[in-house]
Motif scaffolding. Structure first.
Motif, PDB file in Angstrom:
ATOM      1  N   GLY A  63      -6.260 -10.943   2.762  1.00 21.21           N
ATOM      2  CA  GLY A  63      -5.741  -9.845   3.670  1.00 21.21           C
ATOM      3  C   GLY A  63      -5.061  -8.824   2.603  1.00 21.21           C
ATOM      4  N   CYS A  64      -5.504  -8.602   1.397  1.00 22.10           N
ATOM      5  CA  CYS A  64      -4.935  -7.733   0.337  1.00 22.10           C
ATOM      6  C   CYS A  64      -5.243  -6.345   1.040  1.00 22.10           C
ATOM      7  CB  CYS A  64      -5.735  -7.793  -0.917  1.00 22.10           C
ATOM      8  SG  CYS A  64      -5.498  -9.366  -1.704  1.00 22.10           S
ATOM      9  N   ILE A  65      -6.229  -6.161   1.646  1.00 21.36           N
ATOM     10  CA  ILE A  65      -6.598  -4.688   2.331  1.00 21.36           C
ATOM     11  C   ILE A  65      -5.845  -4.620   3.719  1.00 21.36           C
ATOM     12  CG2 ILE A  65      -8.975  -4.790   1.648  1.00 21.36           C
ATOM     13  CD1 ILE A  65      -9.816  -5.363   4.499  1.00 21.36           C
ATOM     14  N   GLY A  66      -4.970  -5.315   3.937  1.00 23.48           N
ATOM     15  CA  GLY A  66      -3.786  -4.928   4.954  1.00 23.48           C
ATOM     16  C   GLY A  66      -2.834  -3.970   4.269  1.00 23.48           C
ATOM     17  N   CYS A  67      -2.747  -3.927   2.969  1.00 26.03           N
ATOM     18  CA  CYS A  67      -1.696  -3.027   2.318  1.00 26.03           C
ATOM     19  C   CYS A  67      -2.456  -2.061   1.245  1.00 26.03           C
ATOM     20  CB  CYS A  67      -0.727  -3.806   1.651  1.00 26.03           C
ATOM     21  SG  CYS A  67       0.272  -4.983   2.721  1.00 26.03           S
ATOM     22  N   HIS A  68      -3.387  -2.528   0.585  1.00 21.90           N
ATOM     23  CA  HIS A  68      -4.105  -1.907  -0.213  1.00 21.90           C
ATOM     24  C   HIS A  68      -5.311  -1.244  -0.067  1.00 21.90           C
ATOM     25  CE1 HIS A  68      -1.255  -3.142  -3.308  1.00 21.90           C
ATOM     26  NE2 HIS A  68      -1.377  -4.664  -2.840  1.00 21.90           N
ATOM     27  N   GLY A  69      -5.553  -0.061  -0.568  1.00 28.31           N
ATOM     28  CA  GLY A  69      -6.916   0.626  -0.362  1.00 28.31           C
ATOM     29  C   GLY A  69      -7.678   0.171  -1.594  1.00 28.31           C
ATOM     30  N   VAL A  70      -9.022   0.260  -1.734  1.00 27.20           N
ATOM     31  CA  VAL A  70      -9.925  -0.062  -2.711  1.00 27.20           C
ATOM     32  C   VAL A  70     -11.215   1.039  -2.612  1.00 27.20           C
ATOM     33  CG1 VAL A  70     -11.241  -1.398  -4.223  1.00 27.20           C
ATOM     34  CG2 VAL A  70      -9.562  -2.259  -2.764  1.00 27.20           C
ATOM     35  N   ALA A  71     -10.732   2.365  -2.993  1.00 31.88           N
ATOM     36  CA  ALA A  71     -11.872   3.410  -2.542  1.00 31.88           C
ATOM     37  C   ALA A  71     -13.005   3.099  -3.507  1.00 31.88           C
ATOM     38  CB  ALA A  71     -11.300   4.890  -3.298  1.00 31.88           C
ATOM     39  N   ALA A  72     -12.912   2.533  -4.791  1.00 30.66           N
ATOM     40  CA  ALA A  72     -14.298   2.112  -5.457  1.00 30.66           C
ATOM     41  C   ALA A  72     -15.319   1.192  -4.730  1.00 30.66           C
ATOM     42  CB  ALA A  72     -13.871   1.402  -6.470  1.00 30.66           C
ATOM     43  N   ALA A  73     -14.679   0.470  -3.776  1.00 30.20           N
ATOM     44  CA  ALA A  73     -15.343  -0.616  -2.762  1.00 30.20           C
ATOM     45  C   ALA A  73     -15.574  -0.024  -1.370  1.00 30.20           C
ATOM     46  CB  ALA A  73     -15.021  -1.849  -2.782  1.00 30.20           C
ATOM     47  N   ASN A  74     -15.259   1.243  -1.061  1.00 26.96           N
ATOM     48  CA  ASN A  74     -15.461   1.972   0.112  1.00 26.96           C
ATOM     49  C   ASN A  74     -14.263   1.485   1.180  1.00 26.96           C
ATOM     50  OD1 ASN A  74     -17.486   3.954  -0.754  1.00 26.96           O
ATOM     51  ND2 ASN A  74     -18.879   2.291  -0.542  1.00 26.96           N
ATOM     52  N   MET A  75     -13.122   0.895   0.672  1.00 27.61           N
ATOM     53  CA  MET A  75     -12.240   0.378   1.521  1.00 27.61           C
ATOM     54  C   MET A  75     -11.034   1.348   1.489  1.00 27.61           C
ATOM     55  SD  MET A  75     -11.816  -3.506   0.181  1.00 27.61           S
ATOM     56  CE  MET A  75     -13.755  -4.415  -0.097  1.00 27.61           C
ATOM     57  N   PRO A  76     -10.729   2.228   2.416  1.00 27.74           N
ATOM     58  CA  PRO A  76      -9.735   3.030   2.501  1.00 27.74           C
ATOM     59  C   PRO A  76      -8.411   2.687   2.773  1.00 27.74           C
ATOM     60  CG  PRO A  76     -10.721   3.093   4.416  1.00 27.74           C
ATOM     61  CD  PRO A  76     -11.533   2.294   3.526  1.00 27.74           C
ATOM     62  N   ALA A  77      -7.384   3.062   2.344  1.00 27.88           N
ATOM     63  CA  ALA A  77      -5.906   2.691   2.434  1.00 27.88           C
ATOM     64  C   ALA A  77      -5.686   2.524   4.133  1.00 27.88           C
ATOM     65  CB  ALA A  77      -4.763   3.558   1.960  1.00 27.88           C
ATOM     66  N   PRO A  78      -5.080   1.141   4.370  1.00 23.72           N
ATOM     67  CA  PRO A  78      -4.885   1.250   5.887  1.00 23.72           C
ATOM     68  C   PRO A  78      -3.834   2.018   6.584  1.00 23.72           C
ATOM     69  CG  PRO A  78      -3.737  -0.621   4.622  1.00 23.72           C
ATOM     70  CD  PRO A  78      -4.655   0.355   3.541  1.00 23.72           C
ATOM     71  N   MET A  79      -3.131   2.625   5.697  1.00 19.54           N
ATOM     72  CA  MET A  79      -1.930   3.716   6.188  1.00 19.54           C
ATOM     73  C   MET A  79      -2.017   4.966   5.380  1.00 19.54           C
ATOM     74  SD  MET A  79       1.372   0.928   6.688  1.00 19.54           S
ATOM     75  CE  MET A  79       1.319  -0.486   7.138  1.00 19.54           C
ATOM     76  N   ASP A  80      -1.651   5.888   5.981  1.00 25.82           N
ATOM     77  CA  ASP A  80      -1.199   7.175   5.270  1.00 25.82           C
ATOM     78  C   ASP A  80       0.074   7.105   4.435  1.00 25.82           C
ATOM     79  OD1 ASP A  80       0.871   7.782   6.921  1.00 25.82           O
ATOM     80  OD2 ASP A  80      -0.386   8.668   8.452  1.00 25.82           O
ATOM     81  N   ASN A  81       0.105   7.979   3.566  1.00 23.95           N
ATOM     82  CA  ASN A  81       1.208   7.739   2.697  1.00 23.95           C
ATOM     83  C   ASN A  81       2.588   7.715   3.226  1.00 23.95           C
ATOM     84  OD1 ASN A  81      -0.525   7.672   0.569  1.00 23.95           O
ATOM     85  ND2 ASN A  81       0.018   9.740  -0.185  1.00 23.95           N
ATOM     86  N   ALA A  82       2.986   8.663   4.424  1.00 24.28           N
ATOM     87  CA  ALA A  82       4.002   8.790   5.178  1.00 24.28           C
ATOM     88  C   ALA A  82       4.194   7.315   5.802  1.00 24.28           C
ATOM     89  CB  ALA A  82       3.977   9.711   6.107  1.00 24.28           C
ATOM     90  N   SER A  83       3.308   6.718   6.367  1.00 22.66           N
ATOM     91  CA  SER A  83       3.665   5.482   7.447  1.00 22.66           C
ATOM     92  C   SER A  83       4.063   4.350   6.140  1.00 22.66           C
ATOM     93  CB  SER A  83       2.358   5.345   8.070  1.00 22.66           C
ATOM     94  OG  SER A  83       2.068   6.107   8.803  1.00 22.66           O
ATOM     95  N   ALA A  84       2.940   4.381   5.017  1.00 27.05           N
ATOM     96  CA  ALA A  84       3.224   3.578   4.041  1.00 27.05           C
ATOM     97  C   ALA A  84       4.514   3.471   3.409  1.00 27.05           C
ATOM     98  CB  ALA A  84       2.113   3.515   2.810  1.00 27.05           C
ATOM     99  N   SER A  85       5.144   4.591   3.048  1.00 27.73           N
ATOM    100  CA  SER A  85       6.590   4.810   2.707  1.00 27.73           C
ATOM    101  C   SER A  85       7.482   4.285   3.454  1.00 27.73           C
ATOM    102  CB  SER A  85       6.639   6.478   2.459  1.00 27.73           C
ATOM    103  OG  SER A  85       5.877   6.855   1.504  1.00 27.73           O
ATOM    104  N   ALA A  86       7.234   4.530   5.021  1.00 27.58           N
ATOM    105  CA  ALA A  86       8.117   4.037   5.704  1.00 27.58           C
ATOM    106  C   ALA A  86       8.307   2.620   5.796  1.00 27.58           C
ATOM    107  CB  ALA A  86       8.171   4.702   7.103  1.00 27.58           C
ATOM    108  N   THR A  87       6.876   1.769   5.648  1.00 28.61           N
ATOM    109  CA  THR A  87       6.926   0.569   5.941  1.00 28.61           C
ATOM    110  C   THR A  87       7.280  -0.355   4.793  1.00 28.61           C
ATOM    111  OG1 THR A  87       5.008   0.986   7.687  1.00 28.61           O
ATOM    112  CG2 THR A  87       5.089  -1.281   6.396  1.00 28.61           C
ATOM    113  N   PHE A  88       6.874  -0.014   3.622  1.00 25.48           N
ATOM    114  CA  PHE A  88       7.090  -0.726   2.220  1.00 25.48           C
ATOM    115  C   PHE A  88       8.289  -0.192   1.329  1.00 25.48           C
ATOM    116  CE2 PHE A  88       2.451  -1.164   3.575  1.00 25.48           C
ATOM    117  CZ  PHE A  88       2.612  -2.438   3.874  1.00 25.48           C
ATOM    118  N   GLY A  89       8.490   1.162   1.455  1.00 23.75           N
ATOM    119  CA  GLY A  89       9.380   1.869   0.646  1.00 23.75           C
ATOM    120  C   GLY A  89       8.830   2.587  -0.334  1.00 23.75           C
ATOM    121  N   VAL A  90       7.657   2.192  -0.661  1.00 22.09           N
ATOM    122  CA  VAL A  90       6.698   2.907  -1.737  1.00 22.09           C
ATOM    123  C   VAL A  90       5.388   2.519  -1.387  1.00 22.09           C
ATOM    124  CG1 VAL A  90       6.467   0.694  -3.241  1.00 22.09           C
ATOM    125  CG2 VAL A  90       6.269   3.164  -4.224  1.00 22.09           C
TER     126      VAL A  90
END
Length: 288
Positions: A63-90
C-alpha cells in the motif's frame, strides 16, 4: 634593524593568537562532533539481496502508493500537495529517485522503523504516531520483503541526477530556496504544525553555517542541534555532496570571483609593501 625586531614581535604575537587563542575560541563556539556516518551503522547493514521484480509486487501490496507517488513508474501521487499537507503535515516524497539518492541501509530501516531511521523518536510515539506507517511485512520474511522493496526502488531510479534535482527531491518538501525560486511543496501552516517551527529558507545557509557543519547536520541533525524536529535525511555521501554543492552554487554565487580577488589583493599588498619599504630606505638615507 629596529624595524625587523618590531616585525618579529608582531609576527610572534600574531602567531600566539592564531595558533593558541583562535583554536580554543573555535572549540568553545563550535564543539567537536563525530563526522558524518554514511554507512548508517546505528541502523545495521542490509544483508539480504533483494529481488526487484518481487519488490515491485510487495511495494504495491504493502500500500505504499496510498501515500507516495512514483512518477518513474507512471504512478501519480494519490493526493495534491494541499491535501497531502493537511493529511500528513508534510507532502510525502515521490519515490522515483529514492533508490539513487538514499542509502540502502537507511531505506530498509526507514521502511521498518521510520522514527528510528529518521531519529525523531523524541517527537513521535504511541500517542502521536509518525505519518509514515511502519511496515510489518506481508507474512513472509520481513527482512527479505524489505530488501526486495529497496531493490525495486533502486531499479527504477535514474542513473544520474543533477544537483538541483537531488536538492528538490531531498529537501524541497520542507525548505525554500528563494534565491533559485524553489518553494516548499508543503503548505506552510501545515508544516509549522508538523515541525513545531517553520523550516528556514536555505538560500544563504552555506554562508552562515559552512560546508563542514552542513555535512554533519544533514547526515544527523541531532549531532549539531539536539532535540531538533528535523529528521535525518539519509542521503548517500554522493547525494549529500550534491545537495551541499547546489547550496554553495546558489547561496555563494560570487565565491570564485571573491577568491580570485583575494589573491590579487595579496599580490598588490606585497608589491605595495616592497615599494613602501624602498621609499622609506631612500628617505632615511637623506635624513642621515
Amino acid at each position: 634593524m629596529k624595524e625587523l625586531k618590531i616585525l618579529a614581535v608582531v609576527i610572534f604575537f600574531t602567531a600566539v593568537v592564531y595558533f593558541g587563542v583562535e583554536p580554543f575560541a573555535h572549540s568553545q563556539m563550535h564543539p567537536h562532533v563525530a563526522p558524518a556516518d554514511f554507512a548508517f551503522k546505528d541502523l545495521g547493514a542490509t544483508e539480504k539481496k533483494g529481488d526487484a521484480a518481487k519488490g515491485a509486487e510487495t511495494f504495491l501490496s504493502a500500500g505504499c502508493i496510498g501515500c507516495h507517488g512514483v512518477a518513474a513508474a507512471n504512478m501519480p501521487a494519490p493526493m495534491d500537495n494541499a491535501s497531502a499537507s493537511a493529511t500528513f503535515g508534510v507532502v510525502p516524497p515521490d519515490l522515483s529517485s529514492a533508490g539513487a539518492i538514499y542509502d540502502k541501509n537507511f531505506l530498509a530501516a526507514l521502511i521498518k522503523e521510520p522514527t528510528k531511521a529518521l531519529k525523531v523518536e523524541h517527537k513521535f510515539n504511541e500517542t502521536r504516531p509518525h505519518p509514515m506507517i511502519q511496515f510489518f511485512g506481508l507474512g513472509g520474511d520481513l527482512d527479505q520483503e524489505v530488501a526486495d522493496i529497496v531493490a525495486y526502488l533502486q531499479s527504477i531510479a535514474p542513473a544520474s541526477i543533477d544537483d538541483k534535482k537531488v536538492f528538490a527531491d531531498a529537501c524541497q518538501r520542507c525548505h525554500d530556496m528563494k534565491y533559485d525560486k524553489l518553494m516548499s511543496t508543503t503548505d506552510k501552516t501545515a508544516l509549522m504544525a508538523y515541525m513545531g517551527t517553520t523550516p528556514p529558507d536555505l538560500s544563504v545557509m552555506i554562508r552562515s553555517r559552512g560546508n563542514e557543519y552542513l555535512t554533519t547536520f544533514i547526515n544527523n541533525p541531532q549531532k549539531q542541534l539536539a532535540g531538533t524536529s528535523m529528521p535525518r535525511v539519509g542521503l548517500t555521501e554522493k547525494a549529500q555532496n550534491q545537495v551541499v554543492a547546489y547550496m554553495d552554487k546558489v547561496g555563494d554565487r560570487k565565491k570564485a570571483e571573491r577568491e580570485s580577488l583575494g589573491y590579487k589583493l595579496i599580490a598588490y599588498m606585497l608589491v605595495f609593501t616592497l615599494l613602501a619599504y624602498a621609499w622609506k630606505v631612500k628617505i632615511w638615507k637623506q635624513v642621515h
